[in-house]
Design a protein around this motif. Structure first.
Motif, PDB file in Angstrom:
ATOM      1  N   ALA A  89       0.830  -1.211   0.000  1.00 23.01           N
ATOM      2  CA  ALA A  89       0.000   0.000   0.000  1.00 23.01           C
ATOM      3  C   ALA A  89       0.865   1.262   0.000  1.00 23.01           C
ATOM      4  CB  ALA A  89      -0.929   0.004   1.209  1.00 23.01           C
ATOM      5  N   ARG A  90       2.015   1.198   0.643  1.00 25.14           N
ATOM      6  CA  ARG A  90       2.918   2.350   0.666  1.00 25.14           C
ATOM      7  C   ARG A  90       3.470   2.635  -0.729  1.00 25.14           C
ATOM      8  NH1 ARG A  90       3.081   0.379   5.869  1.00 25.14           N
ATOM      9  NH2 ARG A  90       3.554   1.884   7.543  1.00 25.14           N
ATOM     10  N   HIS A  91       3.801   1.585  -1.480  1.00 23.14           N
ATOM     11  CA  HIS A  91       4.307   1.784  -2.845  1.00 23.14           C
ATOM     12  C   HIS A  91       3.251   2.469  -3.712  1.00 23.14           C
ATOM     13  CE1 HIS A  91       7.584  -0.645  -1.584  1.00 23.14           C
ATOM     14  NE2 HIS A  91       6.962  -1.796  -1.668  1.00 23.14           N
ATOM     15  N   VAL A  92       2.028   2.016  -3.585  1.00 25.58           N
ATOM     16  CA  VAL A  92       0.938   2.593  -4.381  1.00 25.58           C
ATOM     17  C   VAL A  92       0.761   4.067  -4.024  1.00 25.58           C
ATOM     18  CG1 VAL A  92      -1.540   2.482  -4.844  1.00 25.58           C
ATOM     19  CG2 VAL A  92      -0.208   0.359  -4.671  1.00 25.58           C
ATOM     20  N   THR A  93       0.783   4.380  -2.728  1.00 27.19           N
ATOM     21  CA  THR A  93       0.638   5.763  -2.273  1.00 27.19           C
ATOM     22  C   THR A  93       1.763   6.642  -2.800  1.00 27.19           C
ATOM     23  OG1 THR A  93      -0.502   5.050  -0.262  1.00 27.19           O
ATOM     24  CG2 THR A  93       0.494   7.239  -0.225  1.00 27.19           C
ATOM     25  N   LEU A  94       2.966   6.068  -2.915  1.00 25.93           N
ATOM     26  CA  LEU A  94       4.123   6.816  -3.414  1.00 25.93           C
ATOM     27  C   LEU A  94       4.135   6.949  -4.938  1.00 25.93           C
ATOM     28  CD1 LEU A  94       6.845   5.260  -1.080  1.00 25.93           C
ATOM     29  CD2 LEU A  94       6.166   7.674  -1.112  1.00 25.93           C
ATOM     30  N   GLY A  95       3.125   6.385  -5.608  1.00 27.39           N
ATOM     31  CA  GLY A  95       3.013   6.523  -7.060  1.00 27.39           C
ATOM     32  C   GLY A  95       3.857   5.547  -7.851  1.00 27.39           C
ATOM     33  N   ALA A  96       4.219   4.418  -7.237  1.00 25.85           N
ATOM     34  CA  ALA A  96       5.054   3.435  -7.926  1.00 25.85           C
ATOM     35  C   ALA A  96       4.313   2.785  -9.086  1.00 25.85           C
ATOM     36  CB  ALA A  96       5.495   2.361  -6.948  1.00 25.85           C
ATOM     37  N   ARG A  97       5.073   2.438 -10.134  1.00 25.24           N
ATOM     38  CA  ARG A  97       4.517   1.607 -11.197  1.00 25.24           C
ATOM     39  C   ARG A  97       4.730   0.163 -10.778  1.00 25.24           C
ATOM     40  NH1 ARG A  97       5.997  -0.590 -16.325  1.00 25.24           N
ATOM     41  NH2 ARG A  97       8.064   0.377 -16.397  1.00 25.24           N
ATOM     42  N   MET A  98       3.631  -0.558 -10.589  1.00 23.34           N
ATOM     43  CA  MET A  98       3.691  -1.924 -10.060  1.00 23.34           C
ATOM     44  C   MET A  98       3.681  -2.931 -11.208  1.00 23.34           C
ATOM     45  SD  MET A  98       3.732  -1.030  -6.867  1.00 23.34           S
ATOM     46  CE  MET A  98       3.550  -2.581  -5.959  1.00 23.34           C
ATOM     47  N   VAL A  99       4.494  -3.981 -11.060  1.00 26.44           N
ATOM     48  CA  VAL A  99       4.578  -5.015 -12.088  1.00 26.44           C
ATOM     49  C   VAL A  99       4.623  -6.387 -11.417  1.00 26.44           C
ATOM     50  CG1 VAL A  99       5.815  -3.524 -13.706  1.00 26.44           C
ATOM     51  CG2 VAL A  99       7.115  -5.003 -12.147  1.00 26.44           C
ATOM     52  N   PRO A 100       4.196  -7.445 -12.135  1.00 29.06           N
ATOM     53  CA  PRO A 100       4.334  -8.802 -11.584  1.00 29.06           C
ATOM     54  C   PRO A 100       5.809  -9.197 -11.551  1.00 29.06           C
ATOM     55  CG  PRO A 100       2.765  -8.737 -13.408  1.00 29.06           C
ATOM     56  CD  PRO A 100       3.505  -7.450 -13.429  1.00 29.06           C
ATOM     57  N   PHE A 101       6.269  -9.722 -10.416  1.00 30.63           N
ATOM     58  CA  PHE A 101       7.662 -10.140 -10.278  1.00 30.63           C
ATOM     59  C   PHE A 101       7.741 -11.270  -9.263  1.00 30.63           C
ATOM     60  CE2 PHE A 101      12.032  -9.997  -8.819  1.00 30.63           C
ATOM     61  CZ  PHE A 101      12.747  -9.787  -9.983  1.00 30.63           C
ATOM     62  N   ALA A 102       8.176 -12.440  -9.732  1.00 27.97           N
ATOM     63  CA  ALA A 102       8.345 -13.612  -8.857  1.00 27.97           C
ATOM     64  C   ALA A 102       7.084 -13.900  -8.045  1.00 27.97           C
ATOM     65  CB  ALA A 102       9.550 -13.418  -7.940  1.00 27.97           C
ATOM     66  N   GLY A 103       5.921 -13.683  -8.671  1.00 28.75           N
ATOM     67  CA  GLY A 103       4.658 -13.986  -8.011  1.00 28.75           C
ATOM     68  C   GLY A 103       4.102 -12.863  -7.162  1.00 28.75           C
ATOM     69  N   TYR A 104       4.812 -11.732  -7.104  1.00 30.23           N
ATOM     70  CA  TYR A 104       4.394 -10.594  -6.281  1.00 30.23           C
ATOM     71  C   TYR A 104       4.099  -9.382  -7.153  1.00 30.23           C
ATOM     72  CZ  TYR A 104       5.840 -12.921  -1.970  1.00 30.23           C
ATOM     73  OH  TYR A 104       5.944 -13.794  -0.914  1.00 30.23           O
ATOM     74  N   ASP A 105       3.278  -8.475  -6.624  1.00 32.18           N
ATOM     75  CA  ASP A 105       3.035  -7.180  -7.261  1.00 32.18           C
ATOM     76  C   ASP A 105       4.059  -6.223  -6.671  1.00 32.18           C
ATOM     77  OD1 ASP A 105       1.626  -5.506  -8.993  1.00 32.18           O
ATOM     78  OD2 ASP A 105       0.323  -4.763  -7.393  1.00 32.18           O
ATOM     79  N   MET A 106       5.079  -5.866  -7.479  1.00 34.15           N
ATOM     80  CA  MET A 106       6.244  -5.156  -6.962  1.00 34.15           C
ATOM     81  C   MET A 106       6.462  -3.825  -7.680  1.00 34.15           C
ATOM     82  SD  MET A 106       7.564  -7.024  -4.544  1.00 34.15           S
ATOM     83  CE  MET A 106       9.220  -6.357  -4.357  1.00 34.15           C
ATOM     84  N   PRO A 107       7.093  -2.859  -7.005  1.00 31.51           N
ATOM     85  CA  PRO A 107       7.376  -1.565  -7.645  1.00 31.51           C
ATOM     86  C   PRO A 107       8.593  -1.655  -8.559  1.00 31.51           C
ATOM     87  CG  PRO A 107       8.203  -1.563  -5.391  1.00 31.51           C
ATOM     88  CD  PRO A 107       7.513  -2.885  -5.586  1.00 31.51           C
ATOM     89  N   VAL A 108       8.420  -1.400  -9.846  1.00 36.43           N
ATOM     90  CA  VAL A 108       9.564  -1.409 -10.761  1.00 36.43           C
ATOM     91  C   VAL A 108      10.241  -0.036 -10.764  1.00 36.43           C
ATOM     92  CG1 VAL A 108       8.279  -0.796 -12.857  1.00 36.43           C
ATOM     93  CG2 VAL A 108      10.381  -2.139 -13.030  1.00 36.43           C
ATOM     94  N   GLN A 109       9.449   1.028 -10.512  1.00 33.21           N
ATOM     95  CA  GLN A 109      10.005   2.373 -10.412  1.00 33.21           C
ATOM     96  C   GLN A 109       8.985   3.291  -9.754  1.00 33.21           C
ATOM     97  OE1 GLN A 109      10.065   3.033 -14.898  1.00 33.21           O
ATOM     98  NE2 GLN A 109       9.385   5.048 -14.210  1.00 33.21           N
ATOM     99  N   TYR A 110       9.473   4.418  -9.258  1.00 27.51           N
ATOM    100  CA  TYR A 110       8.631   5.470  -8.710  1.00 27.51           C
ATOM    101  C   TYR A 110       8.623   6.623  -9.712  1.00 27.51           C
ATOM    102  CZ  TYR A 110       8.963   2.600  -4.535  1.00 27.51           C
ATOM    103  OH  TYR A 110       8.880   1.548  -3.676  1.00 27.51           O
ATOM    104  N   PRO A 111       7.892   7.705  -9.460  1.00 28.72           N
ATOM    105  CA  PRO A 111       7.758   8.754 -10.494  1.00 28.72           C
ATOM    106  C   PRO A 111       9.068   9.346 -11.000  1.00 28.72           C
ATOM    107  CG  PRO A 111       6.034   9.011  -8.852  1.00 28.72           C
ATOM    108  CD  PRO A 111       6.933   7.924  -8.346  1.00 28.72           C
TER     109      PRO A 111
END
Length: 382
Positions: free
Chosen positions: A20-42
């Motif tokens: 939830a913190r990544h989403v709040t920080l505006g991260a672009r989320m991608v599937p990675f090793a079975g997880y929804d992970m931040p690939v980059q922030y703005p």
């Protein structure tokens, strides 16, 4: 510690405690090793990469597998693990960490991992393992099936993991607990950070000085928040994590190392201590001892392509006459290097630094030179 490869799956994506913190920080989320992970922030991958090199980057690595091996005493637990990996764990001191590989019977690498012995003498029969997210289910099953009855694997799924990396990481973490500044590379301490108990190792997978911080999943966010209040610290995604580890010449499991590669082929000789080289007693020991004695037929090398175009994974490596002598396993643009870099395997007779070879990119030869790694000097605090 080790990074890991992306895997495709139809299963619902898992979320780390910090999602939830990544989403709040505006991260672009991608599937990675079975997880929804931040690939980059703005700010973007390039800016995040450079910030980590200049200041301190904060990474969520809670998708990695954390587990404890627990036995009646250190000797018993260490020897149980030594039956599976080639590192010397029996002689690992309290509060110290080692990098190693989980091997199959042919000496191929099932995964790479970090092994840490607690600094607390009261926990003398316990070892902390950190394995790659994409491999952890298979790793745990492999380990459990081969343990003696008096040693158990305890999965630490109740814990989160973050990494603070960069030249100002020490200052930022010491602001929460001054003891952090006293730690040396590959050591572990239990520290209170903002009132939260955490296992802190001075390690990482960027080539920079820094720390990995393990704490209860329901408290790790408090440490993350406290660190981000520091102007020296910014959140960093998986994109910059990958470009940093490539410049550092560090292997990515499933790409630069896998079940077909041995630690000697992968130029990880340093991770196998003298006693284990001589005694063996680990899976694939005969092959690995032979490769130490006779040198392997192929070896992992660094490659610097000419110009600005990167060579990606899978590109063939050829001599001037077009003979294929290897393959690229990782490649991209190095922001700090200000140019492309790559890693791959080549036949040993072509592996000397300075050797000129061609990388076949989109059917055309791209001139490149074998280069020593890391491409950017490591800055670990020894």
């Amino acid at each position: 510690m080790a990074a890991e490869a992306e895997t495709a799956s139809t299963e619902p994506l898992l979320k780390t405690p910090l999602h939830a913190r990544h989403v709040t920080l505006g991260a672009r989320m991608v599937p990675f090793a079975g997880y929804d992970m931040p690939v980059q922030y703005p700010a973007g991958i390039m800016a995040e990469h450079n910030w980590t090199r200049e200041s301190a980057g904060l990474f969520d690595v809670s998708h990695m597998g954390q587990a404890f091996l627990v036995g009646p005493d250190h000797e018993t637990t260490a020897r149980a693990l030594e039956a599976l990996i080639p590192a010397d764990i029996v002689n690992l001191p309290h509060g110290k960490q080692r990098y190693s590989q989980l091997l199959n019977e042919e000496g191929g690498i099932l995964d790479d991992l970090m092994v840490t012995r607690s600094a607390d003498p009261d926990e003398d029969g316990a070892l902390l393992l950190v394995v790659n997210a994409a491999c952890k289910t298979q790793d745990y099953a492999h380990i459990e099936a081969r343990l003696p009855a008096n040693v158990k694997l305890v999965k630490a799924e109740h814990r989160g993991l973050i990494a603070l990396q960069g030249p100002k990481a020490e200052e930022a973490l010491a602001a929460l607990n001054p003891e952090a500044a006293e730690m040396g590379f590959m050591t572990l301490r239990t520290l209170k950070l903002g009132g939260v108990k955490a296992n802190v190792s001075r390690s990482g997978y960027t080539g920079e000085d820094g720390y990995e911080i393990s704490a209860a999943a329901d408290r790790i966010g408090e440490i993350w928040d406290a660190l981000l209040l520091d102007a020296r610290v910014k959140p960093i995604g998986l994109g910059a994590r990958d470009s940093l580890r490539l410049e550092a010449g560090l292997c990515l499991y499933g790409h630069d190392i896998d079940t077909t590669t041995s630690p000697v082929e992968a130029a990880l000789n340093w991770s196998i201590q003298k006693r284990r080289r001589e005694e063996g007693g680990f899976p694939g020991a005969a092959r690995i001892q032979r490769e130490f004695a006779e040198k392997p037929a192929r070896i992992r090398v660094g490659l610097l392509p000419e110009g600005r175009a990167p060579a990606r994974e899978g590109a063939d490596i050829a001599t001037a006459d077009g003979t294929i002598v290897g393959k690229v396993t990782s490649g991209g643009f190095g922001p700090t290097l200000n140019g492309p870099c790559a890693m791959g395997y080549v036949a040993r007779e072509h592996a000397a630094p300075g050797t000129k070879l061609d990388l076949i990119v989109r059917g055309k030869p791209l001139p490149a030179t074998i280069a020593a790694m890391p491409f950017v000097p490591n800055r670990y605090k020894r």
